[in-house]
Design a protein around this motif. Structure first.
Motif, PDB file in Angstrom:
ATOM      1  N   ALA A 183       2.582  12.558  -9.433  1.00  0.00           N
ATOM      2  CA  ALA A 183       2.152  13.937  -9.239  1.00  0.00           C
ATOM      3  C   ALA A 183       3.350  14.860  -9.082  1.00  0.00           C
ATOM      4  N   GLU A 184       4.381  14.392  -8.385  1.00  0.00           N
ATOM      5  CA  GLU A 184       5.566  15.228  -8.154  1.00  0.00           C
ATOM      6  C   GLU A 184       6.291  15.523  -9.454  1.00  0.00           C
ATOM      7  N   CYS A 185       6.285  14.542 -10.357  1.00  0.00           N
ATOM      8  CA  CYS A 185       6.989  14.730 -11.628  1.00  0.00           C
ATOM      9  C   CYS A 185       6.149  15.503 -12.621  1.00  0.00           C
TER      10      CYS A 185
ATOM     11  N   VAL B 267      14.595   1.168 -15.972  1.00  0.00           N
ATOM     12  CA  VAL B 267      13.975   1.195 -17.294  1.00  0.00           C
ATOM     13  C   VAL B 267      12.535   0.695 -17.215  1.00  0.00           C
ATOM     14  N   CYS B 268      12.319  -0.339 -16.386  1.00  0.00           N
ATOM     15  CA  CYS B 268      10.951  -0.827 -16.218  1.00  0.00           C
ATOM     16  C   CYS B 268      10.055   0.285 -15.669  1.00  0.00           C
ATOM     17  N   PHE B 269      10.576   1.024 -14.696  1.00  0.00           N
ATOM     18  CA  PHE B 269       9.772   2.113 -14.126  1.00  0.00           C
ATOM     19  C   PHE B 269       9.508   3.205 -15.151  1.00  0.00           C
ATOM     20  N   LEU B 270      10.547   3.528 -15.924  1.00  0.00           N
ATOM     21  CA  LEU B 270      10.368   4.568 -16.940  1.00  0.00           C
ATOM     22  C   LEU B 270       9.298   4.138 -17.934  1.00  0.00           C
ATOM     23  N   PHE B 271       9.361   2.858 -18.316  1.00  0.00           N
ATOM     24  CA  PHE B 271       8.335   2.353 -19.217  1.00  0.00           C
ATOM     25  C   PHE B 271       6.961   2.464 -18.578  1.00  0.00           C
ATOM     26  N   PHE B 272       6.910   2.175 -17.283  1.00  0.00           N
ATOM     27  CA  PHE B 272       5.638   2.259 -16.579  1.00  0.00           C
ATOM     28  C   PHE B 272       5.094   3.690 -16.609  1.00  0.00           C
ATOM     29  N   PHE B 273       5.983   4.643 -16.376  1.00  0.00           N
ATOM     30  CA  PHE B 273       5.585   6.055 -16.443  1.00  0.00           C
ATOM     31  C   PHE B 273       4.932   6.356 -17.793  1.00  0.00           C
TER      32      PHE B 273
ATOM     33  N   PHE C 138       3.135   5.893  -2.753  1.00  0.00           N
ATOM     34  CA  PHE C 138       4.377   6.541  -3.168  1.00  0.00           C
ATOM     35  C   PHE C 138       4.407   6.703  -4.683  1.00  0.00           C
ATOM     36  N   LEU C 139       3.978   5.663  -5.368  1.00  0.00           N
ATOM     37  CA  LEU C 139       3.982   5.683  -6.841  1.00  0.00           C
ATOM     38  C   LEU C 139       3.078   6.796  -7.366  1.00  0.00           C
ATOM     39  N   ILE C 140       1.863   6.857  -6.837  1.00  0.00           N
ATOM     40  CA  ILE C 140       0.912   7.871  -7.301  1.00  0.00           C
ATOM     41  C   ILE C 140       1.478   9.263  -7.022  1.00  0.00           C
TER      42      ILE C 140
ATOM     43  N   LEU D 179       0.842  -1.203   0.000  1.00  0.00           N
ATOM     44  CA  LEU D 179       0.000   0.000   0.000  1.00  0.00           C
ATOM     45  C   LEU D 179       0.874   1.248   0.000  1.00  0.00           C
ATOM     46  N   GLY D 180       1.927   1.191   0.822  1.00  0.00           N
ATOM     47  CA  GLY D 180       2.841   2.329   0.867  1.00  0.00           C
ATOM     48  C   GLY D 180       3.445   2.589  -0.491  1.00  0.00           C
TER      49      GLY D 180
END
Lengths: 184, 354
Positions: free
Chosen positions: B214-216, B301-307, B208-210, B203-204
């Motif tokens: 928003a921060e970016c 890279v996985c996270f960037l793709f997710f973004f 954090f992801l959401i 959950l954390g």
């Protein structure tokens, strides 16, 4: 009220359930859909390298045809102008003089032949009306222009290149459409 | 006096800083390419394919274009601040990379070199401090443009970032209660010994992801750039490379927050399902460090793709929805998460194992 068709759907006005209000299931569903598109075949054509083939009934810019010896087919009979529902075609006839037999196929020819591309609706009725195989709608788009008078296409714009002196350009301008018509 | 300074240490850090900053710049550059490519693929298009093979030179072409465009500074803008805005955005974006551990130590020329610019023991606080400074870049830019739409957009961005920083901080506290440290390096080491934090804090992580989105200022939370309502947002008056800096800062932010998420929740440079000590004996420390860095980059890279994936799926929020989500959903959820985690940690400490 009685529905006119059986396709009518009642609007769902139920309050949203918890999973709907939480958004996340819907978001995951959407993301699954976009991810699925990575494995789909793309309908996009790689344009300059590959061109999309025209449909056999495509009607593009007009062309004034010549016969195999490079003589103009048009005899300025005016049937195309009569057939044209948009009244885009105007022409002036002239008589062939001796020594011009290599230019025009018959005694009469079009001294002036103009199509107003702003009026033309590319219906192809001129092509159907022509008894001499002289006018065709080719597989080229009408290009853009800055001035209205640029859209009035005269004979130099319309005439197909000479098959004897310029066979490549002739074949290109003729395209596949004319072949289909001839074989009919 | 100056003989006491460890010059080699300074050079070592300088090299590391240069490598890290240029790496994040290159990654940001190619994120723009990847963004367009991913967008194209998800929309069944082809994306950039003119410049170089697969359009790989496209970022260079874009950069060249931005550099050579005419630079316009509006007459009624506040000159100094107008230039300061994009500089600040870029500066804060690159500064965050200082505390991130990129890998374990490597052994070169008889020295042990830490693959981290600074192992600050309040690392995560530093990240938050710099991140919250990032809003000044946007705010100053919007203010100095002397354009009310820019100002409104900057206000939006500021209130959005401040709102989401709260939920982000609270969701992080739960994580810090588990790990018991603020240093990013220790957090990674903690996960190397045990399991990744994502398992303990799902959950954390979600919160954090959401909040990171928003921060970016990324879609679906890119309300600062709403073209249709604010006809472009805080960078409307900007042109050429100053605009480029703003856009670039967004991609660097994206990269850095991907690294931070990977570090905090996905074990940082930890290689999953591998006994590190055993592998280290086989291939040696330096190769191990290289593997570590590679592993971190794969996660990033996985996270960037997710973004990008999210950007091309979810439409932009409405502003009141954004605020509702932040204040009425994420903060209570984060508080709840913190409470539960605190209770569990307390029970554990009192030897109440279950």
């Amino acid at each position: 009220m009685q529905a006119l068709t059986n396709r009518a759907k009642q609007v769902d006005r139920k309050p949203m359930s918890f999973s709907e209000r939480a958004y996340l299931p819907a978001i995951l569903k959407g993301m699954a859909i976009t991810f699925g598109h990575m494995f789909k075949k793309r309908p996009t054509v790689n344009y300059p390298e590959k061109t999309r083939p025209f449909s056999p009934v495509f009607r593009g810019l007009h062309i004034l045809n010549r016969d195999e010896e490079g003589r103009e087919n048009c005899t300025a009979c005016g049937l195309c102008a009569v057939a044209c529902p948009a009244e885009a075609i105007t022409m002036e006839a002239a008589e062939r003089k001796t020594g011009e037999e290599n230019l025009y196929r018959e005694e009469k020819y079009a001294a002036k032949y103009e199509i107003n591309m702003l009026r033309c609706i590319f219906c192809g009725l001129c092509e159907e009306a022509c008894p001499k195989d002289a006018i065709y709608l080719s597989e080229t788009f009408a290009p853009a222009n800055y001035q209205r008078k640029g859209f009035i296409y005269a004979k130099d714009d319309l005439l197909i290149p000479d098959p004897k002196t310029n066979p490549d350009e002739y074949a290109k301008a003729k395209g596949n459409r004319v072949k289909r018509e001839n074989s009919k | 006096m100056f003989l006491l300074i460890d010059w080699i240490f300074l050079i070592e850090k300088l090299v590391l800083i240069i490598v890290v900053v240029s790496a994040s710049l290159v990654i940001a550059m190619y994120s723009t390419w990847a963004e367009r490519k991913v967008a194209a693929i998800m929309q069944d298009r082809r994306g950039p394919n003119r410049a170089g093979p697969f359009g790989l030179l496209q970022p260079l072409a874009d950069g060249g274009k931005l550099f050579f465009k005419e630079e316009i500074i509006p007459n009624l803008s506040t000159g100094f601040l107008f230039v300061l805005g994009p500089c600040l955005a870029m500066l804060t974006a690159t500064m965050t990379s200082a505390v991130i551990p990129w890998g374990n130590t490597i052994h070169l020329f008889g020295r042990d070199i830490q693959l981290q610019v600074a192992d600050v023991n309040v690392g995560i606080l530093y990240v938050f401090g710099v991140l919250s400074l990032g809003v000044y870049g946007i705010m100053i830019g919007g203010w100095a443009s002397n354009n009310k739409f820019s100002l409104m957009s900057a206000m939006r961005a500021a209130s959005q970032i401040i709102s989401y920083e709260l939920a982000m901080g609270i969701s992080l506290i739960a994580l810090l209660m588990i790990t018991g440290t603020l240093s990013l390096k220790s957090i990674v080491n903690f996960q190397m010994d045990g399991i990744w934090n994502i398992v303990k804090q799902p959950l954390g992580f979600l919160i954090f992801l959401i909040c990171a989105f928003a921060e970016c200022n990324r879609t679906p939370f890119d309300l600062a750039e709403a073209e249709n309502e604010l006809n472009f947002g805080y960078h409307q008056e900007y042109s050429s490379m100053k605009l480029g800096f703003y856009l670039f800062a967004e991609y660097i932010n994206m990269f850095i927050s991907s690294v931070i998420m990977a570090t905090l929740f996905f074990g940082g440079y930890d290689i999953p399902f591998v006994n590190d000590a055993h592998l280290m004996e086989k291939i040696g420390g330096n190769w191990m460090a290289a593997l570590h860095v590679g592993c971190l980059f794969i996660k990033v890279v996985c996270f960037l793709f997710f973004f990008m994936w999210v950007r091309w799926t979810i439409p932009r929020f409405r502003y009141d929805q954004l605020m509702n989500l932040g204040w009425k959903t994420l903060i209570p959820l984060a508080l709840f998460n913190m409470l539960v985690t605190g209770a569990v940690v307390l029970l554990h400490q009192n030897h109440w194992h279950f």
